[in-house]
Design a protein around this motif. Structure first.
Motif, short mmCIF file in Angstrom:
data_model
loop_
_atom_site.label_atom_id
_atom_site.label_comp_id
_atom_site.label_asym_id
_atom_site.label_seq_id
_atom_site.Cartn_x
_atom_site.Cartn_y
_atom_site.Cartn_z
N LEU A 192 -39.78 53.68 32.09
CA LEU A 192 -39.78 53.71 33.35
C LEU A 192 -40.19 54.74 33.70
CD1 LEU A 192 -35.88 52.73 33.78
CD2 LEU A 192 -38.34 51.54 35.30
N LYS A 193 -40.16 56.26 32.82
CA LYS A 193 -40.37 57.21 33.25
C LYS A 193 -41.69 57.90 33.22
CE LYS A 193 -36.46 60.53 31.55
NZ LYS A 193 -36.20 61.53 31.21
N ALA A 194 -42.89 56.19 32.06
CA ALA A 194 -44.04 56.62 32.08
C ALA A 194 -44.76 56.64 33.47
CB ALA A 194 -44.25 56.21 30.58
N LEU A 195 -43.18 55.18 33.86
CA LEU A 195 -44.14 54.52 34.97
C LEU A 195 -44.49 55.51 36.41
CD1 LEU A 195 -42.76 50.91 34.81
CD2 LEU A 195 -44.82 51.11 34.55
N GLN A 196 -42.93 56.07 36.45
CA GLN A 196 -42.80 57.04 37.37
C GLN A 196 -43.52 57.82 36.93
OE1 GLN A 196 -39.15 59.25 36.46
NE2 GLN A 196 -38.33 56.51 37.54
N LYS A 197 -44.42 58.55 36.70
CA LYS A 197 -45.43 59.42 36.04
C LYS A 197 -46.59 59.10 36.21
CE LYS A 197 -47.46 62.84 32.46
NZ LYS A 197 -47.51 62.88 30.78
N LYS A 198 -47.24 57.83 36.07
CA LYS A 198 -48.24 57.56 36.34
C LYS A 198 -49.01 56.55 37.54
CE LYS A 198 -50.62 52.68 35.05
NZ LYS A 198 -50.68 51.15 34.29
N TYR A 199 -47.78 56.80 38.20
CA TYR A 199 -47.96 55.78 40.27
C TYR A 199 -46.48 57.38 40.69
CZ TYR A 199 -48.59 51.46 38.32
OH TYR A 199 -49.10 50.78 38.04
N SER A 200 -46.97 58.67 41.03
CA SER A 200 -46.10 60.01 40.85
C SER A 200 -46.66 60.40 43.07
CB SER A 200 -46.76 60.98 39.82
OG SER A 200 -48.15 61.07 39.92
N SER A 201 -48.08 59.48 43.17
CA SER A 201 -48.27 59.82 44.22
C SER A 201 -47.01 58.71 45.15
CB SER A 201 -49.44 59.00 44.68
OG SER A 201 -49.69 59.43 45.96
N ASP A 239 -47.62 58.08 48.42
CA ASP A 239 -48.30 56.67 49.48
C ASP A 239 -47.42 55.51 49.15
OD1 ASP A 239 -50.50 55.27 47.57
OD2 ASP A 239 -49.66 57.65 46.93
N MET A 240 -47.34 55.05 50.73
CA MET A 240 -46.94 53.09 50.51
C MET A 240 -47.64 52.97 49.21
SD MET A 240 -44.11 53.78 52.57
CE MET A 240 -43.83 51.78 52.92
N GLU A 241 -48.18 52.64 49.12
CA GLU A 241 -49.50 51.73 47.86
C GLU A 241 -48.67 52.03 46.86
OE1 GLU A 241 -51.21 48.86 46.78
OE2 GLU A 241 -50.36 48.96 48.74
N THR A 242 -48.43 53.22 46.85
CA THR A 242 -48.33 53.97 45.18
C THR A 242 -46.86 52.83 44.35
OG1 THR A 242 -49.99 55.23 45.20
CG2 THR A 242 -47.91 55.74 43.27
N VAL A 243 -46.21 53.67 45.97
CA VAL A 243 -44.42 53.40 45.86
C VAL A 243 -44.50 51.62 45.96
CG1 VAL A 243 -42.27 53.48 46.59
CG2 VAL A 243 -43.99 55.64 46.59
N ARG A 244 -45.01 51.19 46.27
CA ARG A 244 -44.79 49.54 45.99
C ARG A 244 -45.30 48.72 44.39
NH1 ARG A 244 -47.35 45.55 45.78
NH2 ARG A 244 -49.62 46.56 45.99
N GLU A 292 -43.32 47.66 42.45
CA GLU A 292 -43.51 45.85 41.27
C GLU A 292 -43.24 46.13 39.58
OE1 GLU A 292 -47.96 43.80 41.39
OE2 GLU A 292 -46.89 43.99 43.12
N GLU A 293 -43.94 47.35 39.56
CA GLU A 293 -44.19 47.45 37.89
C GLU A 293 -42.36 48.10 37.09
OE1 GLU A 293 -46.73 47.02 35.53
OE2 GLU A 293 -47.84 46.43 37.13
N GLN A 294 -41.44 48.85 38.10
CA GLN A 294 -40.31 48.52 38.06
C GLN A 294 -39.25 47.12 37.58
OE1 GLN A 294 -39.08 51.14 40.44
NE2 GLN A 294 -39.00 53.09 38.73
N ARG A 295 -40.06 46.58 38.60
CA ARG A 295 -38.83 45.16 38.11
C ARG A 295 -39.66 44.33 37.05
NH1 ARG A 295 -39.20 45.43 43.95
NH2 ARG A 295 -41.69 45.00 43.89
N LYS A 296 -41.12 44.29 37.08
CA LYS A 296 -41.36 43.36 35.99
C LYS A 296 -41.57 44.13 34.74
CE LYS A 296 -46.34 42.12 33.94
NZ LYS A 296 -45.73 42.16 32.78
#
Length: 277
Positions: A95-104, A106-111, A115-119
């Motif tokens: 989860l921390k790796a995903l948060q680091k990867k999608y750290s921006s 903006d709405m698209e990155t948060v979405r 999505e990746e967390q749910r998966k």
């Protein structure tokens, strides 16, 4: 949307339960008490403790035996909660790796992050809120046990070993034991976590100190309850959340994964050499 609704309903349930328990009366409990909580639950807990006290020779024994019975009854819920929490903890590095990867932000990155967390949760078969339901069930049971002791005059007026149950432990033995068992319970739980943080480490030390000073200033009946329930918690944690076993299994899993990746890389190198020939 469904996931967020479930999250909010769970949080609302816990808050509502907390408000309900906070509003409960602290008046002495007896046969004249009324209401579902006082008459139906707390009074019957009190009667059960008194019956055990008369059967096994003292109010102290009644408190000890009934506390253990209650902890055994809710043990399946504790096991379910612990396993759900462990599965969630094992995902924290990913989860921390995903948060680091999608750290921006903006709405698209948060979405995309959501999505990746749910998966990730879905692939691991983890419901991040699965541990909350057992907690909702356990809270009123444990609090009812506490109130049954606190609000029953006869329980607080008896004696047990060197203790006058309505007064503080004159030798501070129960406060020390309560603090020691609280520390070991917290330490065992923390030791099995894949990642530690300063808050968790601090609470491992702060909670026993708080329990010690509180137990110094309350009746021995409640201190005895704290000692028994925290001692049970230590044994329970060691059995269903043994950090030595969990850490060994985690190390073996990581070693196997490392060996698998190494074998794949070796196979790729051999394949490239074969093509050059």
């Amino acid at each position: 949307m469904k996931k967020h609704l479930k999250k909010y309903l769970t949080i609302a349930s816990i808050l509502s339960l907390g408000l309900f328990l906070a509003a409960c009366s602290n008046k002495p409990i007896n046969s004249q008490s009324t209401g579902l909580w006082d008459k139906g639950i707390v009074y019957n807990f009190s009667r059960a403790i008194i019956w055990l006290a008369h059967t096994f020779g003292g109010y102290g024994m009644g408190i000890i035996i009934f506390t253990i019975i209650v902890r055994i009854v809710i043990l399946p819920l504790m096991i379910y909660q612990t396993r759900a929490m462990r599965k969630t903890q094992e995902l924290q590095p990913k989860l921390k790796a995903l948060q680091k990867k999608y750290s921006s932000k903006d709405m698209e990155t948060v979405r995309k992050l959501q999505e990746e967390q749910r998966k990730l949760y879905s692939d691991a078969g983890v419901n991040p809120f699965a541990s909350m339901l057992p907690l909702i069930v356990q809270l009123p049971v444990i609090y009812a046990l506490y109130q049954a002791i606190w609000r029953t005059d006869v329980l607080r007026g008896g004696s047990f070993l060197w203790l006058e149950l309505g007064h503080r432990d004159p030798y501070f033995i129960l406060p020390i034991l309560a603090a020691v068992f609280t520390f070991f319970s917290s330490w065992l739980s923390m030791a099995s976590q894949p990642e530690k943080n300063s808050m968790t480490t601090a609470m491992t030390w702060i909670m026993p100190i708080m329990i010690f000073f509180m137990a110094m200033n309350i009746s021995s009946a409640i201190s005895l309850y704290w000692v028994v329930t925290n001692a049970f918690q230590v044994g329970q944690t060691f059995v269903i959340q043994n950090p030595f076993k969990i850490n060994r299994e985690r190390a073996e899993k990581e070693a196997a994964e490392k060996a698998r990746r190494k074998a794949i890389e070796k196979a790729k190198r051999n394949a490239r050499k074969s093509r050059r020939r």
